[in-house]
Every structure is written in structure tokens, then in C-alpha cells.
Design a protein around this motif. Structure first.
Motif, short mmCIF file in Angstrom:
data_model
loop_
_atom_site.label_atom_id
_atom_site.label_comp_id
_atom_site.label_asym_id
_atom_site.label_seq_id
_atom_site.Cartn_x
_atom_site.Cartn_y
_atom_site.Cartn_z
N ARG A 1 32.21 -91.39 -28.08
CA ARG A 1 31.19 -92.19 -27.38
C ARG A 1 31.50 -92.26 -25.88
NH1 ARG A 1 31.79 -94.81 -32.30
NH2 ARG A 1 33.28 -96.34 -31.47
N GLU A 2 32.76 -92.37 -25.55
CA GLU A 2 33.18 -92.41 -24.14
C GLU A 2 32.84 -91.10 -23.43
OE1 GLU A 2 37.55 -91.96 -22.26
OE2 GLU A 2 37.30 -93.70 -23.58
N LEU A 3 33.11 -89.98 -24.08
CA LEU A 3 32.88 -88.67 -23.47
C LEU A 3 31.40 -88.31 -23.39
CD1 LEU A 3 35.83 -86.69 -25.03
CD2 LEU A 3 35.51 -87.23 -22.61
N ALA A 4 30.56 -89.01 -24.13
CA ALA A 4 29.12 -88.72 -24.11
C ALA A 4 28.52 -88.93 -22.72
CB ALA A 4 28.40 -89.59 -25.14
N ALA A 5 29.20 -89.66 -21.86
CA ALA A 5 28.69 -89.91 -20.50
C ALA A 5 28.94 -88.74 -19.55
CB ALA A 5 29.34 -91.18 -19.94
N LYS A 6 29.77 -87.79 -19.95
CA LYS A 6 30.06 -86.63 -19.09
C LYS A 6 28.82 -85.75 -18.95
CE LYS A 6 34.86 -85.54 -18.94
NZ LYS A 6 35.78 -84.44 -18.99
N ARG B 1 29.63 -78.99 -22.72
CA ARG B 1 30.68 -78.16 -23.31
C ARG B 1 32.05 -78.76 -23.02
NH1 ARG B 1 31.93 -73.03 -25.26
NH2 ARG B 1 33.87 -72.15 -24.52
N ALA B 2 32.27 -79.16 -21.78
CA ALA B 2 33.56 -79.75 -21.42
C ALA B 2 33.82 -81.02 -22.23
CB ALA B 2 33.62 -80.04 -19.92
N ALA B 3 32.81 -81.85 -22.38
CA ALA B 3 32.97 -83.09 -23.16
C ALA B 3 33.30 -82.77 -24.61
CB ALA B 3 31.70 -83.93 -23.06
N LEU B 4 32.57 -81.83 -25.20
CA LEU B 4 32.80 -81.46 -26.59
C LEU B 4 34.20 -80.88 -26.77
CD1 LEU B 4 31.79 -81.00 -29.51
CD2 LEU B 4 30.95 -78.75 -28.74
N GLY C 1 30.68 -87.24 -33.22
CA GLY C 1 30.72 -86.04 -32.38
C GLY C 1 29.42 -85.28 -32.28
N ASN C 2 28.48 -85.53 -33.19
CA ASN C 2 27.22 -84.80 -33.17
C ASN C 2 26.48 -84.90 -31.84
OD1 ASN C 2 26.86 -83.16 -35.43
ND2 ASN C 2 26.34 -84.91 -36.72
N PRO C 3 26.41 -86.06 -31.20
CA PRO C 3 25.74 -86.10 -29.89
C PRO C 3 26.39 -85.17 -28.86
CG PRO C 3 25.97 -88.32 -30.76
CD PRO C 3 26.77 -87.41 -31.66
N LEU C 4 27.71 -85.04 -28.91
CA LEU C 4 28.40 -84.12 -27.99
C LEU C 4 28.00 -82.68 -28.29
CD1 LEU C 4 32.00 -85.68 -28.05
CD2 LEU C 4 30.27 -85.93 -26.26
N LEU C 5 27.99 -82.32 -29.57
CA LEU C 5 27.63 -80.96 -29.96
C LEU C 5 26.18 -80.66 -29.61
CD1 LEU C 5 28.26 -78.27 -31.35
CD2 LEU C 5 27.67 -79.35 -33.52
N GLN D 1 22.42 -77.45 -23.65
CA GLN D 1 22.79 -76.85 -22.37
C GLN D 1 23.12 -75.36 -22.51
OE1 GLN D 1 26.03 -79.37 -20.99
NE2 GLN D 1 24.63 -81.01 -20.39
N GLY D 2 23.00 -74.83 -23.73
CA GLY D 2 23.28 -73.42 -23.97
C GLY D 2 24.77 -73.09 -23.91
N ALA D 3 25.61 -74.09 -24.12
CA ALA D 3 27.05 -73.91 -23.95
C ALA D 3 27.81 -73.66 -25.25
CB ALA D 3 27.62 -75.14 -23.25
N VAL D 4 27.14 -73.75 -26.38
CA VAL D 4 27.77 -73.45 -27.66
C VAL D 4 26.81 -72.64 -28.51
CG1 VAL D 4 29.28 -75.49 -27.67
CG2 VAL D 4 27.07 -75.60 -28.77
N THR D 5 27.35 -71.98 -29.49
CA THR D 5 26.55 -71.17 -30.39
C THR D 5 25.54 -72.05 -31.13
OG1 THR D 5 28.39 -69.66 -30.70
CG2 THR D 5 26.68 -69.62 -32.39
N GLN D 6 24.29 -71.63 -31.11
CA GLN D 6 23.25 -72.36 -31.85
C GLN D 6 23.58 -72.33 -33.33
OE1 GLN D 6 20.58 -74.17 -30.79
NE2 GLN D 6 21.31 -73.84 -28.71
#
Length: 190
Positions: free
Chosen positions: A74-79, A83-86, A127-131, A137-142
Motif C-alpha cells: 500500500r505504501e509503494l502504491a504512491a510511487k 515497475r519500480a514499485a512492483l 500487490g495486485n494494484p502494483l501489478l 504502464q507497459g512495464a510488465v508482461t500482459q
């Protein structure tokens, strides 16, 4: 632990859990349930009444760490950089799993697919919101799922737990799996 249980049952639960935390820290997921019962001063049946499976015991022992990882997500969701947050969060999951013996086993799925893995479900929800943001953002495999990523981490941690330096080995394998085998800038093998 349900509040409606008798006071002695609540005390037994708390004592068993405290002893289990120490035993799992010392011996990992294979900690002896009989030793836990002896040290807690209860019978094996009492341990099994509170924790019907080893997995249930590991989930209870890992609860605080899972809650901390969920809060970190939840904390990292603000980044801004999804991709970096995940990846930072998944790196935290690797670190926690290596340092907290038994956590990787608590996150693994049992042979019985009908068993609901509360630890993995809580991490997936957090973690789903991060993913999803990283995917948008196109930063991970769909199509990649958090369950798959947690399973990958569990495999890495379990495979490196007897390595002379499990933290370094697990972190390296995690980064290798994220980066892939091709050097940066090269085609992905197509």
C-alpha cells in the motif's frame, strides 16, 4: 483465534503460537509439531485442534510478516514508476521469505487445491494494484498474475534455503528472473 473460546483455550493457542514461532525460526517449515506441543506444555491433540495442518500453523506464524508486506504494498502504491514499485515490493517479499524461515512454505500451495492459502491470497490482494499499474504502464508482461510471481519467489527461496548465503543467492535468482537471460538491448530470442 475466536474470542468465544474458553480462556484456557485462548492461553493454549497463544502459548502454542509463541513456541511455534521460535521453533519455525530455528528449524524452518519442518519444525516438529511434537516438539512444539512438548515445549508449550500441551498434548499433540491440542496443537492439532488449534492448527489442523502444518500449513495452518505456518500461516499463523507468518501472519504478522504478511501484514507488514501488505502494508508495504500500500505504501509503494504512491510511487509514480509502476515497475519500480512492483519490483521493490517483490524484492521485499524475497527478503522476508529468506529471513523468516517458514514464510515461503506458508506461501506455497499444498497438494490439495481446495485449500485456501490465506497468506498468498492476502499478498495477491495487496500487490495486485502494483501489478496492474505496472501493466498499464507497459512495464510488465500482459497476463502475468501476482499468484505466478509469488509462486516464482517461493520456488527461488525454497531452492536457495540451504545455500551458504541464501539471501544473496535468492536475490540474484530473483533479479535474473526479472531481467531474463538476454543482455540488455538484445532481442528476446525471436
Amino acid at each position: 483465534m475466536p474470542e468465544h473460546q474458553r480462556a484456557d483455550a485462548r492461553r493454549n493457542y497463544a502459548r502454542i503460537l509463541a513456541v511455534a514461532e521460535e521453533e519455525v525460526a530455528a528449524h524452518g517449515a519442518g519444525a516438529s509439531l511434537e516438539q512444539i506441543a512438548r515445549t508449550a506444555g500441551v498434548g499433540s491433540a491440542t496443537v492439532r485442534r488449534h492448527f489442523p495442518t502444518r500449513h495452518a500453523l505456518l500461516e499463523a506464524v507468518s501472519k504478522q510478516r504478511i501484514e507488514a508486506l501488505c502494508a508495504r504494498a500500500r505504501e509503494l502504491a504512491a510511487k509514480d514508476d509502476g515497475r519500480a514499485a512492483l519490483l521493490e515490493w517483490l524484492g521485499d517479499v524475497v527478503t522476508y521469505c529468506v529471513s523468516a524461515r517458514g514464510l515461503a512454505a506458508a506461501l506455497s500451495y499444498e497438494a490439495d487445491p481446495t485449500h485456501d492459502n490465506a497468506c498468498s491470497a492476502a499478498l495477491a490482494e495487496a500487490g495486485n494494484p502494483l501489478l496492474h499499474r505496472a501493466a498499464q504502464q507497459g512495464a510488465v508482461t500482459q497476463g502475468a498474475t501476482l499468484t505466478e510471481l509469488i509462486t516464482l519467489i517461493v520456488g527461488i527461496v525454497l531452492a536457495t534455503e540451504h545455500h551458504p548465503d541464501p539471501a544473496t543467492a535468492a536475490t540474484r535468482l530473483f533479479h535474473l528472473s526479472v531481467a531474463g537471460l538476454a543482455p540488455r538491448g538484445e532481442a528476446s530470442g525471436e
